[in-house]
Design a protein around this motif. Structure first.
Motif, mmCIF file in Angstrom:
data_model
loop_
_atom_site.group_PDB
_atom_site.id
_atom_site.type_symbol
_atom_site.label_atom_id
_atom_site.label_comp_id
_atom_site.label_asym_id
_atom_site.label_seq_id
_atom_site.Cartn_x
_atom_site.Cartn_y
_atom_site.Cartn_z
ATOM 1 N N THR A 185 -2.466 0.406 2.151
ATOM 2 C CA THR A 185 -2.920 -0.749 2.918
ATOM 3 C C THR A 185 -2.129 -0.792 4.220
ATOM 4 O O THR A 185 -1.078 -0.131 4.336
ATOM 5 C CB THR A 185 -2.681 -2.052 2.145
ATOM 6 N N PRO A 186 -2.571 -1.572 5.215
ATOM 7 C CA PRO A 186 -1.782 -1.669 6.446
ATOM 8 C C PRO A 186 -0.335 -2.115 6.204
ATOM 9 O O PRO A 186 0.581 -1.627 6.863
ATOM 10 C CB PRO A 186 -2.561 -2.710 7.262
ATOM 11 N N ILE A 187 -0.116 -3.032 5.250
ATOM 12 C CA ILE A 187 1.253 -3.479 4.980
ATOM 13 C C ILE A 187 2.094 -2.334 4.423
ATOM 14 O O ILE A 187 3.239 -2.123 4.837
ATOM 15 C CB ILE A 187 1.256 -4.690 4.025
ATOM 16 N N MET A 188 1.531 -1.562 3.478
ATOM 17 C CA MET A 188 2.294 -0.450 2.924
ATOM 18 C C MET A 188 2.501 0.649 3.967
ATOM 19 O O MET A 188 3.563 1.287 4.008
ATOM 20 C CB MET A 188 1.592 0.107 1.685
ATOM 21 N N ARG A 189 1.517 0.883 4.826
ATOM 22 C CA ARG A 189 1.710 1.862 5.909
ATOM 23 C C ARG A 189 2.805 1.383 6.856
ATOM 24 O O ARG A 189 3.610 2.183 7.354
ATOM 25 C CB ARG A 189 0.405 2.059 6.667
ATOM 26 N N LEU A 190 2.836 0.076 7.091
ATOM 27 C CA LEU A 190 3.866 -0.499 7.952
ATOM 28 C C LEU A 190 5.243 -0.319 7.322
ATOM 29 O O LEU A 190 6.215 0.038 8.004
ATOM 30 C CB LEU A 190 3.570 -1.986 8.151
ATOM 31 N N PHE A 191 5.336 -0.546 6.018
ATOM 32 C CA PHE A 191 6.614 -0.397 5.327
ATOM 33 C C PHE A 191 7.090 1.056 5.305
ATOM 34 O O PHE A 191 8.275 1.311 5.073
ATOM 35 C CB PHE A 191 6.516 -0.922 3.895
ATOM 36 N N ALA A 261 -0.549 -6.815 22.110
ATOM 37 C CA ALA A 261 -0.709 -5.674 23.018
ATOM 38 C C ALA A 261 0.281 -4.564 22.693
ATOM 39 O O ALA A 261 -0.067 -3.372 22.736
ATOM 40 C CB ALA A 261 -0.530 -6.133 24.465
ATOM 41 N N THR A 262 1.516 -4.937 22.337
ATOM 42 C CA THR A 262 2.534 -3.930 22.020
ATOM 43 C C THR A 262 2.173 -3.163 20.749
ATOM 44 O O THR A 262 2.251 -1.933 20.704
ATOM 45 C CB THR A 262 3.915 -4.589 21.854
ATOM 46 N N VAL A 263 1.771 -3.894 19.706
ATOM 47 C CA VAL A 263 1.413 -3.249 18.442
ATOM 48 C C VAL A 263 0.182 -2.361 18.622
ATOM 49 O O VAL A 263 0.109 -1.250 18.078
ATOM 50 C CB VAL A 263 1.186 -4.307 17.339
ATOM 51 N N ALA A 264 -0.796 -2.834 19.397
ATOM 52 C CA ALA A 264 -2.002 -2.031 19.648
ATOM 53 C C ALA A 264 -1.646 -0.739 20.375
ATOM 54 O O ALA A 264 -2.183 0.337 20.064
ATOM 55 C CB ALA A 264 -3.014 -2.840 20.450
ATOM 56 N N ALA A 265 -0.735 -0.829 21.354
ATOM 57 C CA ALA A 265 -0.327 0.368 22.094
ATOM 58 C C ALA A 265 0.396 1.349 21.181
ATOM 59 O O ALA A 265 0.159 2.563 21.226
ATOM 60 C CB ALA A 265 0.569 -0.029 23.266
ATOM 61 N N LEU A 266 1.269 0.844 20.307
ATOM 62 C CA LEU A 266 1.982 1.720 19.367
ATOM 63 C C LEU A 266 1.028 2.326 18.347
ATOM 64 O O LEU A 266 1.202 3.475 17.926
ATOM 65 C CB LEU A 266 3.085 0.927 18.664
ATOM 66 N N PRO A 273 0.418 1.650 12.101
ATOM 67 C CA PRO A 273 -0.981 1.527 11.678
ATOM 68 C C PRO A 273 -1.644 0.368 12.416
ATOM 69 O O PRO A 273 -0.959 -0.567 12.862
ATOM 70 C CB PRO A 273 -0.859 1.220 10.177
ATOM 71 N N PRO A 274 -2.960 0.378 12.569
ATOM 72 C CA PRO A 274 -3.647 -0.792 13.135
ATOM 73 C C PRO A 274 -3.448 -1.993 12.207
ATOM 74 O O PRO A 274 -3.472 -1.859 10.983
ATOM 75 C CB PRO A 274 -5.119 -0.361 13.175
ATOM 76 N N LEU A 275 -3.238 -3.168 12.790
ATOM 77 C CA LEU A 275 -3.019 -4.384 12.010
ATOM 78 C C LEU A 275 -4.115 -5.395 12.324
ATOM 79 O O LEU A 275 -4.347 -5.708 13.495
ATOM 80 C CB LEU A 275 -1.648 -5.000 12.332
ATOM 81 N N ASN A 276 -4.780 -5.897 11.286
ATOM 82 C CA ASN A 276 -5.821 -6.895 11.534
ATOM 83 C C ASN A 276 -5.198 -8.281 11.638
ATOM 84 O O ASN A 276 -3.991 -8.476 11.460
ATOM 85 C CB ASN A 276 -6.918 -6.840 10.463
ATOM 86 N N ASP A 277 -6.048 -9.287 11.919
ATOM 87 C CA ASP A 277 -5.545 -10.640 12.166
ATOM 88 C C ASP A 277 -4.804 -11.217 10.953
ATOM 89 O O ASP A 277 -3.818 -11.934 11.116
ATOM 90 C CB ASP A 277 -6.704 -11.573 12.544
ATOM 91 N N VAL A 280 -1.274 -9.733 10.790
ATOM 92 C CA VAL A 280 -0.463 -10.233 11.906
ATOM 93 C C VAL A 280 -0.017 -11.667 11.640
ATOM 94 O O VAL A 280 1.156 -12.017 11.811
ATOM 95 C CB VAL A 280 -1.252 -10.138 13.228
ATOM 96 N N ARG A 281 -0.930 -12.512 11.194
ATOM 97 C CA ARG A 281 -0.577 -13.907 10.907
ATOM 98 C C ARG A 281 0.401 -13.987 9.730
ATOM 99 O O ARG A 281 1.299 -14.833 9.719
ATOM 100 C CB ARG A 281 -1.840 -14.730 10.626
ATOM 101 N N TYR A 282 0.225 -13.113 8.749
ATOM 102 C CA TYR A 282 1.127 -13.105 7.590
ATOM 103 C C TYR A 282 2.542 -12.726 8.016
ATOM 104 O O TYR A 282 3.520 -13.303 7.538
ATOM 105 C CB TYR A 282 0.591 -12.129 6.544
ATOM 106 N N LEU A 283 2.666 -11.756 8.927
ATOM 107 C CA LEU A 283 3.975 -11.320 9.397
ATOM 108 C C LEU A 283 4.629 -12.347 10.315
ATOM 109 O O LEU A 283 5.846 -12.303 10.535
ATOM 110 C CB LEU A 283 3.856 -9.983 10.120
ATOM 111 N N ARG A 284 3.837 -13.264 10.843
ATOM 112 C CA ARG A 284 4.391 -14.302 11.713
ATOM 113 C C ARG A 284 4.792 -15.561 10.926
ATOM 114 O O ARG A 284 5.852 -16.131 11.157
ATOM 115 C CB ARG A 284 3.380 -14.677 12.804
ATOM 116 N N HIS A 285 3.915 -15.982 10.009
ATOM 117 C CA HIS A 285 4.131 -17.261 9.330
ATOM 118 C C HIS A 285 4.375 -17.130 7.822
ATOM 119 O O HIS A 285 4.864 -18.082 7.213
ATOM 120 C CB HIS A 285 2.930 -18.184 9.553
ATOM 121 N N GLY A 286 4.001 -15.994 7.208
ATOM 122 C CA GLY A 286 4.190 -15.820 5.779
ATOM 123 C C GLY A 286 3.254 -16.697 4.957
ATOM 124 O O GLY A 286 2.362 -17.363 5.479
#
Length: 326
Positions: A185-191, A261-266, A273-277, A280-286
């Motif tokens: 998943t995007p979270i596991m790819r991020l980890f 913009a930074t995450v999209a560029a990376l 990995p691409p991150l959907n909304d 992104v919201r989960y990583l900001r507010h939990g």
């Protein structure tokens, strides 16, 4: 108890085959019929039959009539694009597929239970959210993202089906994000990335469910279904900063206006990995959910707390080489 026939959608998905195997191992399950548009990645265990079919197709009703299941497990809920399933098809797969499945289920006189793998994403992630969402709070949640709207519509369809068919016990499992060494998943790819982008000034509380427990929760619901929605998660929450320390990962703090913009560029360079909304919201507010009903009514206790699930993942991925994003 008479052995029951179980029909499982999404048998070829990331956890579908494992759910099918767990159900087939239950002596109270006579046979498992697995439906998917894709063939399973490997051989299925005994007492599992694969049927290639699209939930949106016209052949679904006849397949269910022949299968004659006493329990239907709708596991084919897709949050992220998968091979052969683009982001543009997710709404149709989730909502239209569910609508067609429920219509076919309505023609099954022997149906006893319907289990739906939903998502705690229905609550969203917001700065003013309660510490732990109880199941009744979903009705007051603002549906901000595409997937939130999908699961909200899906649950309304299931509620309408339950009203029309009171003899069928309908359970919706609202799973927190599932993590595990074999989960893609995007979270596991991020980890698994070298660095994890975080919001500067934010340290949200996160709650996870280990993949083994995600399988176990579905099996528990099949064994003893309950009416309505049930939150499913490992006990407790862990801050994002502590999560990254447990994983041995470095954070990349980014100011909120520049984050997208930074995450999209990376992501374009393959560094992330691409991150959907929703992610992104989960990583900001939990988000945290109350699991009282999971224990009290479903009688399911995860084998791992959130902290233990993170540690189990960390033990696996620390020995792996850093992967480029897909």
């Amino acid at each position: 108890m008479t052995a029951r026939r179980v029909l499982l959608t999404g048998v070829s998905g990331p956890l579908g085959a494992r759910v099918a195997t767990a159900l087939a191992a239950d002596p109270n399950v006579e046979h498992v019929i697995g439906i998917d548009t894709r063939r399973p990645p490997g051989a299925l265990a005994d007492r599992i039959t694969f049927v290639e079919a699209d939930l949106r197709g016209g052949e679904l009703a006849s397949i269910l009539k022949v299968a004659a299941p006493q329990v239907v497990v709708h596991h084919d809920i897709v949050q992220f694009p998968e091979p052969g399933r683009s982001v543009h098809t997710l709404h149709d797969l989730n909502v239209i597929g569910t609508l067609q499945l429920l219509a076919a289920c309505g023609e099954l006189p022997g149906l006893q239970a319907l289990i739906v793998r939903g998502s705690a994403s229905i609550y969203g992630s917001a700065p003013d959210a309660p510490a732990f969402f109880t199941e009744d709070l979903a009705r007051s949640a603002t549906l901000r993202t595409r997937f939130q709207r999908d699961v909200g519509e899906l649950e309304r369809l299931v509620e309408a089906f339950a009203r029309r068919h009171p003899a069928v016990t309908c359970t919706v499992l609202r799973l927190q994000p599932v993590i595990g060494a074999t989960v893609d998943t995007p979270i596991m790819r991020l980890f698994r990335s070298a660095v994890v982008p975080t919001f500067l000034g934010y340290d949200p509380r996160l709650q996870f469910l280990l993949d083994d427990d995600a399988v176990g929760a579905v099996a528990a619901a099949v064994a003893a279904p309950v009416r309505g929605a049930v939150n499913v998660a490992g006990d407790g929450t862990v801050s994002l900063a502590r999560t990254l320390r447990r994983l041995g990962k470095r954070s990349l703090p980014i100011a909120a206006p520049l984050y997208g913009a930074t995450v999209a560029a990376l992501a374009r360079t393959g560094a992330l990995p691409p991150l959907n909304d929703d992610v992104v919201r989960y990583l900001r507010h939990g988000r945290g959910v109350d699991t009282t009903r999971m224990r009290r009514d479903l009688h399911f206790v995860p084998t791992h707390t959130t902290a233990e699930a993170i540690d189990a993942v960390a033990a696996k991925i620390r020995s792996e080489p850093v992967r480029a994003a897909a």
